[in-house]
Structures are given as structure tokens and as C-alpha cells.
Design an enzyme around this catalytic site. Structure first.
Site, PDB file in Angstrom:
ATOM      1  N   HIS A 185      41.741  36.002  38.107  1.00  0.00           N
ATOM      2  CA  HIS A 185      42.719  36.332  39.152  1.00  0.00           C
ATOM      3  C   HIS A 185      44.021  36.894  38.594  1.00  0.00           C
ATOM      4  O   HIS A 185      45.063  36.864  39.255  1.00  0.00           O
ATOM      5  CB  HIS A 185      43.002  35.083  39.997  1.00  0.00           C
ATOM      6  CG  HIS A 185      43.197  35.359  41.451  1.00  0.00           C
ATOM      7  ND1 HIS A 185      44.406  35.223  42.098  1.00  0.00           N
ATOM      8  CD2 HIS A 185      42.334  35.781  42.396  1.00  0.00           C
ATOM      9  CE1 HIS A 185      44.284  35.536  43.380  1.00  0.00           C
ATOM     10  NE2 HIS A 185      43.039  35.887  43.586  1.00  0.00           N
ATOM     11  N   HIS A 285      35.397  45.452  45.846  1.00  0.00           N
ATOM     12  CA  HIS A 285      36.217  44.294  46.224  1.00  0.00           C
ATOM     13  C   HIS A 285      36.342  44.255  47.746  1.00  0.00           C
ATOM     14  O   HIS A 285      36.648  45.258  48.387  1.00  0.00           O
ATOM     15  CB  HIS A 285      37.594  44.459  45.581  1.00  0.00           C
ATOM     16  CG  HIS A 285      38.533  43.329  45.809  1.00  0.00           C
ATOM     17  ND1 HIS A 285      39.618  43.411  46.659  1.00  0.00           N
ATOM     18  CD2 HIS A 285      38.578  42.080  45.279  1.00  0.00           C
ATOM     19  CE1 HIS A 285      40.285  42.279  46.640  1.00  0.00           C
ATOM     20  NE2 HIS A 285      39.680  41.446  45.806  1.00  0.00           N
TER      21      HIS A 285
END
Length: 382
Positions: A185, A285
């Protein structure tokens, strides 16, 4: 055919929808959102409307080029997300006007369906192993998790152990043949990323995502090239020019452009084709809503290097609405054996429940990323 209006709808849990109308009654939908900055993107869409209203919506390449190149300043997350939603809606209009799905306009399908993965959390690791087992029981063959909590540049070994124990619990819960994606992340800095990438190798991960922020990837090239674990990144890159530098390094195995952030179908398709030339896989994504997911599936249909698709059903960030709430026929996203079929309806292949969109837009949202801090009080990457 001429565009007559662009209307945005800020809807829970954290999304922004766009409807483009035409003088022939054909409408298109897009999802031009940057999570946590929906209002800013909506303002950018309103400004870009000056280039679109009154124009033929079928001239997509020209309209994209005008929106991108007519401004002296270009690129970046806000502008490219605004262009993305408009572009998606224009493709939706063109497909509906011709009565064909978008993928047919892009050259047709190379696949009938695509593998998907299920999010199992991990921001604050807890019951992720149980969530992984439940996802497999629902038929998924791959899962993804956030790998760590906040980490300092140089942190203590117990943080590393916590990550390893969490991943080990998931591997033991799902067995050796289920794909596990571990997302750093962007919250891990280079010194700790080097450690974690090496220590995670025994778990035979499907990929490690964003081992460091994309702007720091060049400092980790040797580690990323030499690990047997595939490296994925790209959700915070916004154009083919951003991806060009990353692909040229040879250190990335999977790119993850977001068609709601990287200029829509028009640009995402070019990025995907460019990656194929480097023998790099595509995993779009998509932690967003139904329009974004439908967009991804239309792109996946025709991209040979697409291997798996993210989707937000049950994702831990979306608590007040799910993506199925906003479509009239939720079966379009039915999953079987961890796969979802490519929608075959006209345009993006979904029917947006406009009445419900308007109802939820009356509530709206003001979603923001959590703000994390280290023990010393300094801000931590989320």
C-alpha cells in the site's frame, strides 16, 4: 449526435458517478472519482464540460486529446480521473448507439471471462485468515490483503514477524494453490521493503503490490528484479508517460492502472498494450463501483496480458453501499469458480439504476483516508 449535458452524482460509500446526455436520447455513464477527492474531481469534470458539450460524443480520440492537450497543465490524479469518467461515458454512448459492447469496438474479445480476487482486509490485521477461507469457500481462487500496519523507515522486527505470521495464517488456511496478493500500500519505505520482500518469499505469493511508492521504485530495482515474487504496481500512475519509465526498468511484472484514474478506456488500453510489449501482465486496479468494474471488464476482454481483475464486492472500505446496489441487474457481475464473464450488453454492458443513484446522491459522502500516526506522533503512510 451532440452532447447536451454532463451531470455528476456523489454517492456512498465514496464514489462519483457521471451521466452524459445527448440530443438523440442516448446516455452514457462513467465513474470519474479519486477516492477522498470526489468533490475536486467533480469540479474538474465541470470545467472539462466546456470541451465536450456540443460535440459529437463518438469522436472519442479527438475529445480525449482536446481534454488532455488543450490545457497547458496536464496529467496528475485529479485531471486524469476527470478525463477518465468522461471517456468511459463516451464509450458507453458509442456502444449503445451502435448496439454493441465496448469490447467489440476495441477489436473484440480474446477471452470470455477473467479470474478475479477477493479483498480480505488486513489494514489492522485480525481475522484475515478466516476471511480468506470464506472467500475460497465462495469460489474465489485468489485473495488480496494489506500486508502491514504503519512502518517507520527503520522499524522493529516484531512488525516484520506480525506480517509474516498473518500471511502464514492465510497460506495455511487456503492451501498452496490459492493466489495471495500482499499489498504494501505504499506504506513501507525502502529499508523495510527490502526486508519484507525477502522474508515473504517462502509463502510463494501471487504478487507483492506497491512495495514502495511508485516514485521510489527506482531505489529498489535490484531487489525487485531479483526476488522470485512477482512485483505489481501502478494504481498511482496516471498516464502512458508515467508507465513508460516503470516498464523500462524491467523490475515490474504486473501493472495496475486504474481506468477511473488513468484517463479512462482510451488511455488504459494504450498502457496495457505498451506493457504487453515488455511481457508485463495486466491487473487493472478497481476498488470502486459498478461503472468502474464494467469499464475494467471491457478492457480485460481484449487485452491478452490481462490475468486477473480486482473488484470491490465486500471490500472493507465500502460500508454503506455495495456496487450491486447501483445496477438494475446485479447478475451481470455473477462470479463462478472465481471467474466473472465479460458483460455482453451494449456500451459498458450494465444498466445503472438512475433512480437509486439520484436517491443516494441526496445523501452523498465526504469520505477521507484515515490519518495514521507513528508512536512518536509523526504522520504515517496509510
Amino acid at each position: 449526435m451532440k452532447v447536451t449535458s454532463l451531470t455528476t452524482y456523489t454517492v456512498p460509500p465514496r464514489w462519483l458517478f457521471l451521466k452524459i446526455e445527448t440530443d438523440e436520447g442516448v446516455t452514457g455513464w462513467g465513474e470519474p472519482v479519486l477516492e477522498g477527492r470526489a468533490a475536486t474531481v467533480a469540479a474538474a469534470v465541470e470545467e472539462l464540460a466546456d470541451y465536450v458539450v456540443g460535440q459529437d460524443p463518438r469522436n472519442i480520440e479527438d475529445l480525449w486529446t482536446v481534454m488532455y492537450r488543450a490545457g497547458f497543465y496536464r496529467g496528475g490524479p485529479i485531471m486524469m480521473s476527470a478525463i477518465a469518467g468522461i471517456d468511459q461515458a463516451l464509450w458507453d454512448i458509442k456502444g449503445k448507439a451502435l448496439g454493441v459492447p465496448v469490447h467489440e469496438l476495441l477489436g473484440g474479445k480474446v477471452r470470455e471471462s477473467i479470474r478475479t480476487y477477493s479483498w480480505i482486509g488486513g489494514d489492522r490485521p485480525g481475522e484475515t485468515a478466516a476471511a480468506a477461507r470464506a472467500a475460497v469457500d465462495r469460489g474465489f481462487t485468489a485473495v488480496k490483503m494489506n500486508g502491514t500496519e504503519e512502518l517507520q523507515y527503520i522499524d522493529t522486527w516484531d512488525k516484520v514477524e506480525r506480517c509474516l505470521e498473518n500471511v502464514q495464517a492465510i497460506r495455511e488456511a487456503v492451501g498452496p494453490n490459492i493466489g495471495i496478493g500482499v499489498d504494501f500500500h505504499g506504506r513501507v519505505h525502502k529499508p523495510m521493503a527490502k526486508v519484507l520482500i525477502k522474508e515473504l518469499e517462502p509463502f510463494k505469493l501471487m504478487f507483492i503490490e506497491e512495495p514502495v511508492l511508485s516514485e521510489h521504485a527506482s531505489s529498489l530495482l535490484d531487489v525487485m528484479r531479483n526476488t522470485p515474487t512477482p512485483i505489481a504496481l501502478g494504481e498511482r500512475l496516471y498516464s502512458r508517460w508515467d508507465f513508460k519509465e516503470i516498464l523500462a526498468t524491467g523490475a515490474v511484472d504486473i501493472i495496475q492502472p486504474d481506468p477511473s484514474h488513468c484517463g479512462g478506456i482510451t488511455e488504459a488500453r494504450k498502457i496495457a498494450n505498451m506493457a504487453e510489449a515488455y511481457d508485463v501482465a495486466l491487473a487493472l486496479h478497481c476498488p470502486l463501483g459498478p461503472i468502474a468494474l464494467a469499464t475494467c471488464l471491457q478492457i480485460d476482454a481484449g487485452c491478452y496480458n490481462a490475468f486477473i481483475q480486482e473488484q470491490s464486492l465486500g471490500i472493507h472500505y465500502n460500508t454503506s453501499n455495495d456496487l450491486l446496489d447501483y445496477v438494475t441487474d446485479p447478475s451481470v457481475f455473477d462470479y463462478q469458480d472465481g471467474m466473472v464473464k465479460i458483460p455482453g450488453g451494449p456500451g459498458l454492458g450494465i444498466d445503472v439504476n438512475e433512480e437509486y443513484v439520484v436517491e443516494r446522491a441526496a445523501e452523498g459522502h465526504r469520505w477521507r483516508n484515515p490519518v495514521w500516526r507513528h508512536k512518536d506522533g509523526s504522520v504515517a503512510e496509510w
